[in-house]
Design a protein around this motif. Structure first.
Motif, PDB file in Angstrom:
ATOM      1  N   ILE A   1       5.145  -6.384   4.907  1.00 39.99           N
ATOM      2  CA  ILE A   1       5.231  -4.949   5.168  1.00 39.99           C
ATOM      3  C   ILE A   1       3.963  -4.300   4.642  1.00 39.99           C
ATOM      4  N   GLY A   2       3.277  -3.531   5.458  1.00 43.46           N
ATOM      5  CA  GLY A   2       2.056  -2.855   5.045  1.00 43.46           C
ATOM      6  C   GLY A   2       2.302  -1.376   4.776  1.00 43.46           C
ATOM      7  N   LEU A   3       2.012  -0.924   3.557  1.00 48.75           N
ATOM      8  CA  LEU A   3       2.179   0.481   3.185  1.00 48.75           C
ATOM      9  C   LEU A   3       1.055   0.905   2.252  1.00 48.75           C
ATOM     10  N   PRO A   4       0.127   1.741   2.689  1.00 45.56           N
ATOM     11  CA  PRO A   4      -0.916   2.254   1.797  1.00 45.56           C
ATOM     12  C   PRO A   4      -0.308   3.124   0.692  1.00 45.56           C
ATOM     13  N   PRO A   5      -1.018   3.293  -0.427  1.00 43.34           N
ATOM     14  CA  PRO A   5      -0.456   4.019  -1.577  1.00 43.34           C
ATOM     15  C   PRO A   5       0.050   5.425  -1.255  1.00 43.34           C
ATOM     16  N   ILE A   6      -0.733   6.217  -0.523  1.00 48.38           N
ATOM     17  CA  ILE A   6      -0.313   7.593  -0.229  1.00 48.38           C
ATOM     18  C   ILE A   6       0.951   7.597   0.619  1.00 48.38           C
ATOM     19  N   ILE A   7       1.015   6.709   1.607  1.00 42.85           N
ATOM     20  CA  ILE A   7       2.198   6.656   2.464  1.00 42.85           C
ATOM     21  C   ILE A   7       3.391   6.121   1.690  1.00 42.85           C
ATOM     22  N   SER A   8       3.169   5.162   0.787  1.00 47.43           N
ATOM     23  CA  SER A   8       4.249   4.663  -0.062  1.00 47.43           C
ATOM     24  C   SER A   8       4.870   5.807  -0.855  1.00 47.43           C
ATOM     25  N   SER A   9       4.014   6.715  -1.345  1.00 45.94           N
ATOM     26  CA  SER A   9       4.507   7.863  -2.104  1.00 45.94           C
ATOM     27  C   SER A   9       5.345   8.778  -1.224  1.00 45.94           C
ATOM     28  N   LEU A  10       4.885   9.018   0.001  1.00 46.53           N
ATOM     29  CA  LEU A  10       5.651   9.870   0.916  1.00 46.53           C
ATOM     30  C   LEU A  10       7.009   9.270   1.243  1.00 46.53           C
ATOM     31  N   LEU A  11       7.069   7.934   1.297  1.00 42.77           N
ATOM     32  CA  LEU A  11       8.319   7.256   1.622  1.00 42.77           C
ATOM     33  C   LEU A  11       9.170   6.992   0.382  1.00 42.77           C
ATOM     34  N   ALA A  12       8.681   7.404  -0.800  1.00 42.88           N
ATOM     35  CA  ALA A  12       9.364   7.111  -2.064  1.00 42.88           C
ATOM     36  C   ALA A  12       9.590   5.622  -2.205  1.00 42.88           C
TER      37      ALA A  12
ATOM     38  N   GLN B   1       2.557  -5.187   1.123  1.00 47.85           N
ATOM     39  CA  GLN B   1       1.098  -5.125   1.041  1.00 47.85           C
ATOM     40  C   GLN B   1       0.688  -3.684   0.765  1.00 47.85           C
ATOM     41  N   THR B   2       0.453  -3.362  -0.517  1.00 49.17           N
ATOM     42  CA  THR B   2       0.057  -2.001  -0.877  1.00 49.17           C
ATOM     43  C   THR B   2      -1.462  -1.936  -0.945  1.00 49.17           C
ATOM     44  N   VAL B   3      -2.076  -1.732   0.198  1.00 45.31           N
ATOM     45  CA  VAL B   3      -3.533  -1.651   0.305  1.00 45.31           C
ATOM     46  C   VAL B   3      -3.890  -0.388   1.070  1.00 45.31           C
TER      47      VAL B   3
ATOM     48  N   ILE C   1     -19.221  10.370  -5.454  1.00 44.68           N
ATOM     49  CA  ILE C   1     -18.708   9.230  -6.219  1.00 44.68           C
ATOM     50  C   ILE C   1     -17.629   8.554  -5.386  1.00 44.68           C
ATOM     51  N   GLU C   2     -17.696   7.224  -5.251  1.00 40.20           N
ATOM     52  CA  GLU C   2     -16.642   6.472  -4.571  1.00 40.20           C
ATOM     53  C   GLU C   2     -15.839   5.702  -5.605  1.00 40.20           C
ATOM     54  N   VAL C   3     -14.514   5.754  -5.488  1.00 37.29           N
ATOM     55  CA  VAL C   3     -13.644   5.020  -6.409  1.00 37.29           C
ATOM     56  C   VAL C   3     -12.699   4.135  -5.603  1.00 37.29           C
ATOM     57  N   ALA C   4     -12.069   3.184  -6.296  1.00 32.56           N
ATOM     58  CA  ALA C   4     -11.287   2.159  -5.605  1.00 32.56           C
ATOM     59  C   ALA C   4      -9.785   2.402  -5.625  1.00 32.56           C
ATOM     60  N   ASP C   5      -9.337   3.483  -6.281  1.00 31.10           N
ATOM     61  CA  ASP C   5      -7.891   3.714  -6.302  1.00 31.10           C
ATOM     62  C   ASP C   5      -7.598   5.201  -6.452  1.00 31.10           C
ATOM     63  N   LEU C   6      -6.399   5.568  -6.037  1.00 34.87           N
ATOM     64  CA  LEU C   6      -6.000   6.969  -5.998  1.00 34.87           C
ATOM     65  C   LEU C   6      -5.857   7.568  -7.393  1.00 34.87           C
ATOM     66  N   ASP C   7      -5.356   6.799  -8.347  1.00 33.08           N
ATOM     67  CA  ASP C   7      -5.162   7.319  -9.703  1.00 33.08           C
ATOM     68  C   ASP C   7      -6.483   7.734 -10.338  1.00 33.08           C
ATOM     69  N   THR C   8      -7.528   6.917 -10.131  1.00 35.13           N
ATOM     70  CA  THR C   8      -8.838   7.265 -10.685  1.00 35.13           C
ATOM     71  C   THR C   8      -9.376   8.533 -10.041  1.00 35.13           C
TER      72      THR C   8
ATOM     73  N   THR D   1      -6.738  13.788   1.645  1.00 31.06           N
ATOM     74  CA  THR D   1      -5.763  14.410   2.529  1.00 31.06           C
ATOM     75  C   THR D   1      -4.733  15.162   1.701  1.00 31.06           C
ATOM     76  N   SER D   2      -4.146  16.183   2.280  1.00 37.79           N
ATOM     77  CA  SER D   2      -3.113  16.939   1.558  1.00 37.79           C
ATOM     78  C   SER D   2      -1.910  16.065   1.240  1.00 37.79           C
ATOM     79  N   ALA D   3      -1.715  14.984   1.999  1.00 31.97           N
ATOM     80  CA  ALA D   3      -0.591  14.084   1.740  1.00 31.97           C
ATOM     81  C   ALA D   3      -0.718  13.395   0.390  1.00 31.97           C
ATOM     82  N   GLY D   4      -1.915  13.356  -0.168  1.00 31.78           N
ATOM     83  CA  GLY D   4      -2.139  12.694  -1.448  1.00 31.78           C
ATOM     84  C   GLY D   4      -2.126  13.627  -2.634  1.00 31.78           C
ATOM     85  N   VAL D   5      -1.803  14.907  -2.415  1.00 34.90           N
ATOM     86  CA  VAL D   5      -1.831  15.891  -3.491  1.00 34.90           C
ATOM     87  C   VAL D   5      -0.425  16.427  -3.730  1.00 34.90           C
TER      88      VAL D   5
END
Length: 317
Positions: free
Chosen positions: A100-111, A132-134, A236-243, A258-262
């Protein structure tokens, strides 16, 4: 036959293909610039053709040659295969694990935080599953290589077409700039009105920006918008949403996101781009028709689609 000495050189070439800069690649990989240059030179010697060219006059900087573009396409396939090597070996003699593929922001939206979380049982999924959380950039590559069964992914395209993969557009969020209250106040932005792309050029030169790297779809949107108006030295480029969120909340930089990540409770203000042609964060549900070959897999896809559709229908805007 070309003999490639080490995998790290391939990873460096793949990273360079995203930045087109020895300096930025070195920064992203936490290596020295000479290390990046030597890796490219080794690959050129092993493959027998120049992979990059420097354009001394005019725009363009350092670019991949035609041979370099071909090499990068193959390298990306090789790295994707290596990512799944351990999973494939461990699955020998067992029933196939559905991915199952779910990026971090979408995983958050889906709880949906992990494969062991409560939503897994609520969705009615069964059997051996691997989450697969990528980032969406990496997930789209896996989808094109038919390495993931189903899930959700973000893309800037209004229509997502991948051979053998069925996609369904669900919801769209804007991209924009997010910042701490103090930084938003300092630049004099109106949080209720958003921001126009042309306004980027008028922001103080002291303002820095942070965005996610090429593993995320944000990089593609950033290339099409932010980097057209802001020098690379201020990004600046970072490798994860938390950073990214930590840098943003600290007032160090404005984040391109994206507003989906805020989330409203994070103390971060969001300014959507108001331009009609600005890139959008489009969320698609997908499943690979070639991999869904058993009744159990088809039942899982239906259960996941039902659960995800319900969650996204009530998700925040």
């Amino acid at each position: 036959m070309a003999q490639i000495e080490n995998i790290r050189d391939l990873e460096i070439l793949a990273a360079f293909a995203q930045t087109h800069s020895f300096t930025e690649t070195a920064y992203e990989l936490n290596l020295s610039q000479p290390t990046i240059s030597l890796a490219i030179k080794r690959l050129e010697k092993q493959l027998g053709k120049p992979l990059v060219e420097r354009r001394r006059f005019g725009a363009g900087g350092v670019q991949l040659t035609e041979a370099g573009l071909v090499a990068v396409a193959h390298v990306q396939q090789v790295l994707t295969e290596l990512d799944t090597l351990g999973l494939a070996v461990s699955a020998v003699g067992q029933s196939r694990t559905r991915r199952i593929g779910l990026p971090p922001i979408i995983s958050s939206l889906l709880a949906w935080e992990s494969a062991d979380s409560r939503p897994l049982s609520l969705a009615g999924l069964t059997g051996s599953l691997s989450l697969q959380t990528v980032g969406s950039g990496r997930l789209l590559d896996q989808m094109r290589q038919h390495q993931v069964d189903y899930g959700a992914v973000a893309a800037v395209e209004d229509q997502l077409a991948i051979t053998g993969v069925e996609t369904r557009k669900m919801i769209t969020y804007p991209f924009g700039l997010a910042g701490s209250q103090s930084l938003i106040s300092r630049i004099g932005a109106n949080t209720s009105g958003g921001i126009a792309v042309n306004d980027l050029a008028h922001l103080p030169e002291s303002v820095r920006f942070v965005t996610l790297n090429h593993e995320f779809i944000h990089a593609q949107a950033s290339d099409a918008l932010l980097r057209q108006h802001i020098p690379a030295s201020r990004i600046i480029e970072v490798a994860d949403l938390d950073t990214l969120k930590a840098i943003t909340a600290a007032g160090i930089a404005l984040s391109f996101i994206t507003s989906a990540g805020v989330d409203a409770g994070e103390g971060i203000s969001f300014l959507p781009f108001t331009d009609a042609k600005a890139p959008q964060f489009n969320i698609y549900l997908f499943h690979d028709r070639d991999r869904a070959t058993t009744p159990g897999a088809e039942a899982d896809i239906q259960a996941f689609t039902h659960y995800a559709s319900h969650q996204l229908a009530s998700a925040r805007f």
